[in-house]
Motif scaffolding. Sequence first.
Motif, PDB file in Angstrom:
ATOM      1  N   GLU A   1       0.547  -3.285  12.381  1.00 58.64           N
ATOM      2  CA  GLU A   1       0.175  -1.873  12.292  1.00 58.64           C
ATOM      3  C   GLU A   1      -0.344  -1.534  10.898  1.00 58.64           C
ATOM      4  O   GLU A   1       0.333  -1.735   9.895  1.00 58.64           O
ATOM      5  N   GLN A   2      -1.577  -0.998  10.847  1.00 61.30           N
ATOM      6  CA  GLN A   2      -2.197  -0.617   9.570  1.00 61.30           C
ATOM      7  C   GLN A   2      -1.591   0.687   9.059  1.00 61.30           C
ATOM      8  O   GLN A   2      -1.425   1.641   9.797  1.00 61.30           O
ATOM      9  N   ARG A   3      -1.236   0.708   7.769  1.00 63.49           N
ATOM     10  CA  ARG A   3      -0.701   1.923   7.156  1.00 63.49           C
ATOM     11  C   ARG A   3      -1.677   2.412   6.091  1.00 63.49           C
ATOM     12  O   ARG A   3      -2.443   1.650   5.508  1.00 63.49           O
ATOM     13  N   TYR A   4      -1.619   3.736   5.866  1.00 66.56           N
ATOM     14  CA  TYR A   4      -2.533   4.375   4.919  1.00 66.56           C
ATOM     15  C   TYR A   4      -1.739   5.164   3.891  1.00 66.56           C
ATOM     16  O   TYR A   4      -0.605   5.591   4.132  1.00 66.56           O
ATOM     17  N   LEU A   5      -2.359   5.376   2.748  1.00 62.13           N
ATOM     18  CA  LEU A   5      -1.768   6.172   1.670  1.00 62.13           C
ATOM     19  C   LEU A   5      -2.784   7.221   1.259  1.00 62.13           C
ATOM     20  O   LEU A   5      -3.959   6.915   1.046  1.00 62.13           O
ATOM     21  N   ILE A   6      -2.347   8.479   1.160  1.00 63.52           N
ATOM     22  CA  ILE A   6      -3.257   9.540   0.734  1.00 63.52           C
ATOM     23  C   ILE A   6      -3.308   9.574  -0.791  1.00 63.52           C
ATOM     24  O   ILE A   6      -2.284   9.509  -1.460  1.00 63.52           O
ATOM     25  N   TRP A   7      -4.515   9.615  -1.357  1.00 64.00           N
ATOM     26  CA  TRP A   7      -4.680   9.721  -2.801  1.00 64.00           C
ATOM     27  C   TRP A   7      -4.481  11.181  -3.203  1.00 64.00           C
ATOM     28  O   TRP A   7      -5.155  12.076  -2.709  1.00 64.00           O
ATOM     29  N   GLU A   8      -3.548  11.413  -4.108  1.00 60.38           N
ATOM     30  CA  GLU A   8      -3.173  12.779  -4.474  1.00 60.38           C
ATOM     31  C   GLU A   8      -4.353  13.592  -4.992  1.00 60.38           C
ATOM     32  O   GLU A   8      -4.473  14.786  -4.721  1.00 60.38           O
ATOM     33  N   ASN A   9      -5.248  12.943  -5.778  1.00 61.14           N
ATOM     34  CA  ASN A   9      -6.378  13.684  -6.348  1.00 61.14           C
ATOM     35  C   ASN A   9      -7.464  14.001  -5.316  1.00 61.14           C
ATOM     36  O   ASN A   9      -8.462  14.643  -5.641  1.00 61.14           O
ATOM     37  N   LYS A  10      -7.264  13.542  -4.064  1.00 56.34           N
ATOM     38  CA  LYS A  10      -8.242  13.821  -3.004  1.00 56.34           C
ATOM     39  C   LYS A  10      -7.686  14.773  -1.937  1.00 56.34           C
ATOM     40  O   LYS A  10      -8.348  15.024  -0.933  1.00 56.34           O
ATOM     41  N   ARG A  11      -6.497  15.283  -2.165  1.00 51.99           N
ATOM     42  CA  ARG A  11      -5.905  16.195  -1.178  1.00 51.99           C
ATOM     43  C   ARG A  11      -6.751  17.464  -1.029  1.00 51.99           C
ATOM     44  O   ARG A  11      -6.870  18.022   0.061  1.00 51.99           O
ATOM     45  N   LEU A  12      -7.352  17.911  -2.138  1.00 52.18           N
ATOM     46  CA  LEU A  12      -8.172  19.121  -2.094  1.00 52.18           C
ATOM     47  C   LEU A  12      -9.405  18.921  -1.206  1.00 52.18           C
ATOM     48  O   LEU A  12      -9.856  19.849  -0.538  1.00 52.18           O
ATOM     49  N   ASN A  13      -9.957  17.699  -1.217  1.00 53.16           N
ATOM     50  CA  ASN A  13     -11.079  17.402  -0.314  1.00 53.16           C
ATOM     51  C   ASN A  13     -10.657  17.557   1.144  1.00 53.16           C
ATOM     52  O   ASN A  13     -11.363  18.160   1.957  1.00 53.16           O
ATOM     53  N   LEU A  14      -9.491  16.979   1.457  1.00 54.36           N
ATOM     54  CA  LEU A  14      -8.985  17.072   2.828  1.00 54.36           C
ATOM     55  C   LEU A  14      -8.600  18.504   3.183  1.00 54.36           C
ATOM     56  O   LEU A  14      -8.744  18.919   4.336  1.00 54.36           O
ATOM     57  N   GLU A  15      -8.129  19.257   2.190  1.00 53.42           N
ATOM     58  CA  GLU A  15      -7.753  20.654   2.433  1.00 53.42           C
ATOM     59  C   GLU A  15      -8.952  21.464   2.921  1.00 53.42           C
ATOM     60  O   GLU A  15      -8.819  22.320   3.802  1.00 53.42           O
ATOM     61  N   TYR A  16     -10.129  21.174   2.374  1.00 55.85           N
ATOM     62  CA  TYR A  16     -11.335  21.889   2.800  1.00 55.85           C
ATOM     63  C   TYR A  16     -11.569  21.677   4.302  1.00 55.85           C
ATOM     64  O   TYR A  16     -11.836  22.627   5.034  1.00 55.85           O
ATOM     65  N   TYR A  17     -11.455  20.429   4.751  1.00 58.56           N
ATOM     66  CA  TYR A  17     -11.712  20.137   6.173  1.00 58.56           C
ATOM     67  C   TYR A  17     -10.585  20.654   7.058  1.00 58.56           C
ATOM     68  O   TYR A  17     -10.826  21.106   8.182  1.00 58.56           O
TER      69      TYR A  17
END
Length: 878
Positions: A670-686
């Motif tokens: 099973e592939q796991r992912y990690l969210i980059w903290e400095n990119k949370r704002l990018n995801l927040e927009y979407y």
Amino acid sequence: MGLLVQQIKKKIRKWIDAALQGHHDYYTCNLPKKSGFLSSLILRSLFSDVYINPTQTEFLNNLSKKAIIVYASKYKSRFEYLFYRIRYKEEGMPFPEIGFEYKIFLWQKISRLVLILLAHVDHFFEHKTLPDPYKSGFFNRQIETGSAALLSLVDPKGFYHRFVRAEQNPLKYLIELQRTTNRPICIVPQWLLFSKKPHRPPRSFIDIIFGSEENPGRLRRWTVVSRNPQKAFVEISDPVNLKNFLQKPENQDQDPEELSFILRDRLLEQMNRHRQSITGPVLKTRDELKELVLRNKQFQSLVKRFAQSNNKDITEIYKKADDYLNEIAADYSVNFVQALCIIFGWIWKTMFDGITLDMEGLHRVKSAATKAPLVFVPCHKSHFDYLILNYLLFNNNMPCPHIAAGRNLAFWPMGTLFRKSGAFFIKRTFRGARLYSAIFSGYVHMLINQGFNIEFFIEGGRSRTGKLTLPKTGLISILLDAYKNGVCRDLIFVPVYIGYDRLLEESAILKELEGNRKKQESFRQLIRARKVLKKQHGRIYVQFAEPVSIEMLASRSNHSLQDMDQAEYQALGRNLSYRIINSINRISVVTAQALTASAILNYPKPHFSQKELMVYVETYLSYLLSQKARLSENLDDPHNAVENVLSTYNSRRFIGRQRTSGQDGTAIDEQRYLIWENKRLNLEYYKNNCIHFFIPAAYTALAILSYDAFQFSASALQSDYNFLQDFFKYEFAYDVDKSSEYMVRKTLKAFIDDAILMPHRTLPDTYNITAAGFRKLLCFASFLKTYFESYWVVLKVLKEYNRRDLVKKERIKKIRTLGNQLYKQREIERNEALSQINYENGLTFFNFKGIRGAEDVEGIEFYTKVIQRYLDCFLVQK
């Protein structure tokens, strides 16, 4: 000898009866289903490239199942009759076999022409008159068996035929026929157009010789179809149901002759409005339109008063007014728009995977355009918004609206190009600019009076957060004033959603969220932006809400707009603004990108697998389906859609893949992912692209969780829901037409359907949280956590400084500094909470509540406790 003659006559009679099959129903106004093969082949090849909208085809096919169809054209033309007869048949549509007042010879079969001649000669010898399709009942029989027909409203010989020779009036005949048949007869007005260009007086030499573009001569029609068939297209207007028309009280006592004139006038007016809704109004020069503003009597009286009050010469005021008009006015050119559509057609194919267009909604808009000028009100996410909307409208046979654009876009050379495509420019604020305000209002009123459609962005500027911002009501007030002052009979607002899988200006907008200053638009910026042409940005989504008529809206009020006091009039403007915002929210498309971003950001841990994420995605999807939200096509297969989005987010460095292994060191499949903290704002927009759908669920879920019990009553949630709705009123627009009680009940039903809650067996209005329901409630409530943390930071700064200690800019600076500190100390968990816009909205809310500094101890303590109570609900996620 006499006996021989009688035998010959009998044989001839027998032969004639056999040939005519016992009737005289052979007319040149009728082309039967089986017409000449060669003639049909020639016409099919000529007409095959003329565009017919598939939506209109479907509409006519459905209509033919319920009613008898009679098409109506404005001008009598054998060319049009042949086109509708041949092309509609080829498309599988109901096609006109009968042409009222038409005589078709050339395209009949030779054998049929012989039968027509024989029938006419035989009828003449037998009855001393030529056969009449009205009197013989031929039209009745054909129409009652379902054959479609065509009639024309304008015929140069029509007056002579109907009043001098007393021939039958087709409309009168249809009215009489409708009174004797139960099946409704629907008259469908339609245009076969050869150009989208508006009429521009005076007529050219070519128009005089070959006919106008509205009513071209024979040579012009055949030339366009043979050389440039793509220029020709068919437009169908709303059908007129004769049964309903006759049942109207004012029509019941009228005689058929009088009713036919009323019906004809109505059809002609509808067709003329429909044509204008396609081409736009008569096109005047920029100087002519400016003159209409300056010569307006109301404006002239205002100029006189302004000159007297400011002790200035009136010519100086007019010169200043002319300068303002030059700064504001558009310079619309159809030829330029056509060229632009070709260019942008290529750009869309290069940059995007396609455009998902709401054809059903567009059909409603086109229908509304025949009734009054339209005001398109799209959401604003990108500078591409107005280009995309104009491109789609023009390609679907509607004129480009005049667009209210910010003056920041008037830079060279784009200002000139924007003006040519219909943009007129507006200052950000009219404060203190009384003359400018009058000029701008006068210009807008003139556009509406001339019949132009208008487009403006109710949010004022582009959304920096991904969600719709609260409406700016200035232009709404100007448009309401136009209706109030009798500039137009009605004005119809069209809310429009324009969304993207991937935003083009993403990086620039995120920098502004982090507090960086917005860069002024310039030609240099435009040159640098050419890099976006090399990237793929997914799909574009364009949806249309139900049009909102001011006339209908005003009719619901107790007073007319003219009789309303200032407070009631302003309330109408605010309600209309929020109605538009909510309409856009309702029709917005939830994409896989937005849904996946929501799941990633609301997931309680920074690392996750797709399987873990799918629990959140499926919970959200279930709720969206219960709310009848519009979903992007790829969400038909959620698992595959999320997998593709995770791959995209990984390649864009929003998330990263983790190397995972078991306790024995072997790799885990099973592939796991990690969210980059400095990119949370990018995801927040979407995430914010779809957050409005979940806000009622988030309020309700948090209200349930705040009671810290597994059993509750629905009525107990009302106070929390009302508080949260008020607390975040500068973040999320709520539906003014629906009470909080209604929204709570609706949400509870969705929660019950998803097994989050279970009604109590014996206690009324009481519910229990299920075992799986508690985590799902946190899924929804988590949408609000970011905003609570942002407001928490704002409140801490207000607690630390008195009202007069800091001006607004310094206060924002202190809030940003404190927010960063609290984030590093992990008192603030979400990086996306460090948003300047959230901070500004928080300040606005607390200012509205009278909390402006440390002096407001009671208010600060109250909101500190409330925010802490709600934030404590999220502690169980850790």
